[in-house]
Design a protein around this motif. Structure first.
Motif, PDB file in Angstrom:
ATOM      1  N   LYS A 288       0.846  -1.191   0.000  1.00  0.00           N
ATOM      2  CA  LYS A 288       0.000   0.000   0.000  1.00  0.00           C
ATOM      3  C   LYS A 288       0.883   1.243   0.000  1.00  0.00           C
ATOM      4  O   LYS A 288       1.860   1.327   0.739  1.00  0.00           O
ATOM      5  CB  LYS A 288      -0.897  -0.008   1.235  1.00  0.00           C
ATOM      6  N   GLY A 289       0.562   2.207  -0.850  1.00  0.00           N
ATOM      7  CA  GLY A 289       1.312   3.444  -0.959  1.00  0.00           C
ATOM      8  C   GLY A 289       2.417   3.390  -1.982  1.00  0.00           C
ATOM      9  O   GLY A 289       2.999   4.426  -2.337  1.00  0.00           O
ATOM     10  N   ILE A 320      -3.706   1.605  -3.400  1.00  0.00           N
ATOM     11  CA  ILE A 320      -4.614   1.927  -2.292  1.00  0.00           C
ATOM     12  C   ILE A 320      -4.644   0.827  -1.245  1.00  0.00           C
ATOM     13  O   ILE A 320      -5.267   0.973  -0.199  1.00  0.00           O
ATOM     14  CB  ILE A 320      -6.046   2.163  -2.823  1.00  0.00           C
ATOM     15  N   LYS A 321      -3.955  -0.297  -1.539  1.00  0.00           N
ATOM     16  CA  LYS A 321      -3.895  -1.424  -0.594  1.00  0.00           C
ATOM     17  C   LYS A 321      -2.721  -2.308  -0.995  1.00  0.00           C
ATOM     18  O   LYS A 321      -2.034  -2.047  -1.972  1.00  0.00           O
ATOM     19  CB  LYS A 321      -5.184  -2.211  -0.619  1.00  0.00           C
ATOM     20  N   ASN A 322      -2.500  -3.355  -0.241  1.00  0.00           N
ATOM     21  CA  ASN A 322      -1.481  -4.340  -0.618  1.00  0.00           C
ATOM     22  C   ASN A 322      -2.037  -5.245  -1.718  1.00  0.00           C
ATOM     23  O   ASN A 322      -3.206  -5.634  -1.672  1.00  0.00           O
ATOM     24  CB  ASN A 322      -1.083  -5.197   0.595  1.00  0.00           C
ATOM     25  N   PHE A 323      -1.184  -5.569  -2.690  1.00  0.00           N
ATOM     26  CA  PHE A 323      -1.583  -6.476  -3.771  1.00  0.00           C
ATOM     27  C   PHE A 323      -0.636  -7.667  -3.821  1.00  0.00           C
ATOM     28  O   PHE A 323       0.590  -7.492  -3.730  1.00  0.00           O
ATOM     29  CB  PHE A 323      -1.547  -5.763  -5.130  1.00  0.00           C
ATOM     30  N   LYS A 324      -1.202  -8.861  -3.943  1.00  0.00           N
ATOM     31  CA  LYS A 324      -0.402 -10.056  -4.124  1.00  0.00           C
ATOM     32  C   LYS A 324      -0.075 -10.225  -5.605  1.00  0.00           C
ATOM     33  O   LYS A 324      -0.722  -9.636  -6.480  1.00  0.00           O
ATOM     34  CB  LYS A 324      -1.162 -11.284  -3.634  1.00  0.00           C
ATOM     35  N   LEU A 328      -5.669  -8.634  -9.349  1.00  0.00           N
ATOM     36  CA  LEU A 328      -6.158  -7.535 -10.171  1.00  0.00           C
ATOM     37  C   LEU A 328      -5.952  -6.207  -9.478  1.00  0.00           C
ATOM     38  O   LEU A 328      -6.230  -6.069  -8.265  1.00  0.00           O
ATOM     39  CB  LEU A 328      -7.657  -7.713 -10.487  1.00  0.00           C
ATOM     40  N   ILE A 329      -5.468  -5.219 -10.237  1.00  0.00           N
ATOM     41  CA  ILE A 329      -5.237  -3.898  -9.683  1.00  0.00           C
ATOM     42  C   ILE A 329      -6.560  -3.154  -9.544  1.00  0.00           C
ATOM     43  O   ILE A 329      -7.434  -3.219 -10.411  1.00  0.00           O
ATOM     44  CB  ILE A 329      -4.283  -3.083 -10.579  1.00  0.00           C
ATOM     45  N   GLU A 330      -6.717  -2.468  -8.421  1.00  0.00           N
ATOM     46  CA  GLU A 330      -7.871  -1.599  -8.179  1.00  0.00           C
ATOM     47  C   GLU A 330      -7.338  -0.198  -7.925  1.00  0.00           C
ATOM     48  O   GLU A 330      -6.285  -0.002  -7.351  1.00  0.00           O
ATOM     49  CB  GLU A 330      -8.655  -2.086  -6.967  1.00  0.00           C
TER      50      GLU A 330
END
Length: 331
Positions: A288-289, A320-324, A328-330
């Motif tokens: 995130k960030g 806007i959050k952590n992604f694995k 899918l990117i949000e």
């Protein structure tokens, strides 16, 4: 508008009303819209000294002249009345080409829906005028004709009362070699005359008729026979019933495939869009960030996320959050 398919029986009944009726049955079974015969009084059609065409000589008795040959292929007017009624019973349109003026008078009494003018009559002025004055639609074959002759014939037909004319490209050779088909001439005829077009097919197979439909033909005429090995001038260049049925089926499939020309996703393919298209997703873990870059983003299936067409709009934005990985990117 559905392609109008004419099963051309012609004289392939060999002068037998029973074979003619059998051909009606088979044309109906094949799915043709219409079965067409040839009506003539042999003595009115050819002189006593008329020779046969080369293709006719190959398929018939070489010792007889054209008049002798045609006499054996005649059906009487009474037999045509019987055939017309039989076609009504079988629910298939009856059509017959007249080859002389007396035959025109006779066929007028049968109340056919339309006339079919063969290539050989395209320069027969009294014949053309007589048919045009009936006011019925005309299908005109243009074999052996120049563009100027076609235009002149159309002018004659229009000036004498016929405004509904369909022109069939045709090569008057039985069978027609593929190299002599010149199928593009069909579209030239349409461009030059601004009239509906079709194709009268004398080739051995069904491919050219199918191609003609794909190129815009709205009428297809094709000879058929009960048996290609029968004696007679046209059997070798004709389809047998199973081939006629295959041709009709192929034409109907091509009609469906042509569609309306509007380029939009087909109903049947919409369900595959999410599966086969791609979305923007994480190529590795993203905190995130963290800023999205070409190093931490990738494009993969499925296509139910942000479209890869948004690639440059996503680059540089902040997670806007952590992604694995592969998430899918949000935004």
């Amino acid at each position: 508008m559905s392609v109008f398919i004419i099963a051309e029986a012609g004289v392939n009944h060999n002068g037998s009303i029973d074979i003619a009726k059998e051909m009606v049955d088979n044309a109906k079974e094949a799915g043709a819209d219409c079965i067409k015969f040839q009506t003539f009084i042999a003595e009115n059609l050819v002189s006593k000294n008329a020779e046969k065409a080369e293709y006719q000589k190959k398929q018939t008795d070489s010792n007889e002249n054209q008049l002798d040959m045609l006499k054996k292929l005649e059906l009487s007017f009474d037999e045509f009345i019987e055939l017309n009624e039989y076609c009504k019973h079988k629910n298939i349109e009856f059509l017959s080409t007249a080859f002389d003026l007396d035959s025109i008078d006779f066929l007028m009494k049968l109340d056919m829906k339309r006339w079919k003018i063969p290539s050989g009559e395209i320069t027969n002025l009294p014949y053309l005028i007589k048919i045009a004055k009936t006011g019925k639609p005309i299908i005109l074959s243009t074999g052996m004709s120049t563009m100027d002759e076609i235009k002149e014939t159309v002018k004659v037909l229009k000036e004498n009362g016929c405004g509904n004319i369909t022109l069939l490209h045709c090569t008057t050779e039985y069978p027609t070699p593929y190299k002599n088909v010149n199928l593009r001439a069909m579209n030239t005829i349409q461009d030059e005359t601004k009239m509906p077009i079709g194709y009268s097919d004398h080739t051995k197979g069904i491919e050219v008729s199918i191609a003609a439909v794909a190129m815009g033909a709205i009428v297809i005429e094709k000879h058929f026979t009960m048996d290609k090995n029968m004696e007679g001038p046209d059997h070798k260049a004709s389809l047998e019933p199973n081939e006629l049925k295959a041709m009709v089926k192929a034409i109907r499939n091509i009609e469906l495939a042509l569609g309306n020309g509007v380029k939009i996703p087909a109903e049947s393919e919409i369900k595959n869009m999410k599966i086969t298209r791609k979305s923007i997703m994480a190529s590795n873990c993203i905190n995130k960030g963290e800023v999205f870059t070409e190093e931490n983003l990738t494009v993969k299936r499925p296509g139910n996320g942000i479209s890869s067409m948004m690639w440059f709009e996503v680059l540089g934005q902040t997670a806007i959050k952590n992604f694995k990985e592969d998430e899918l990117i949000e935004l």
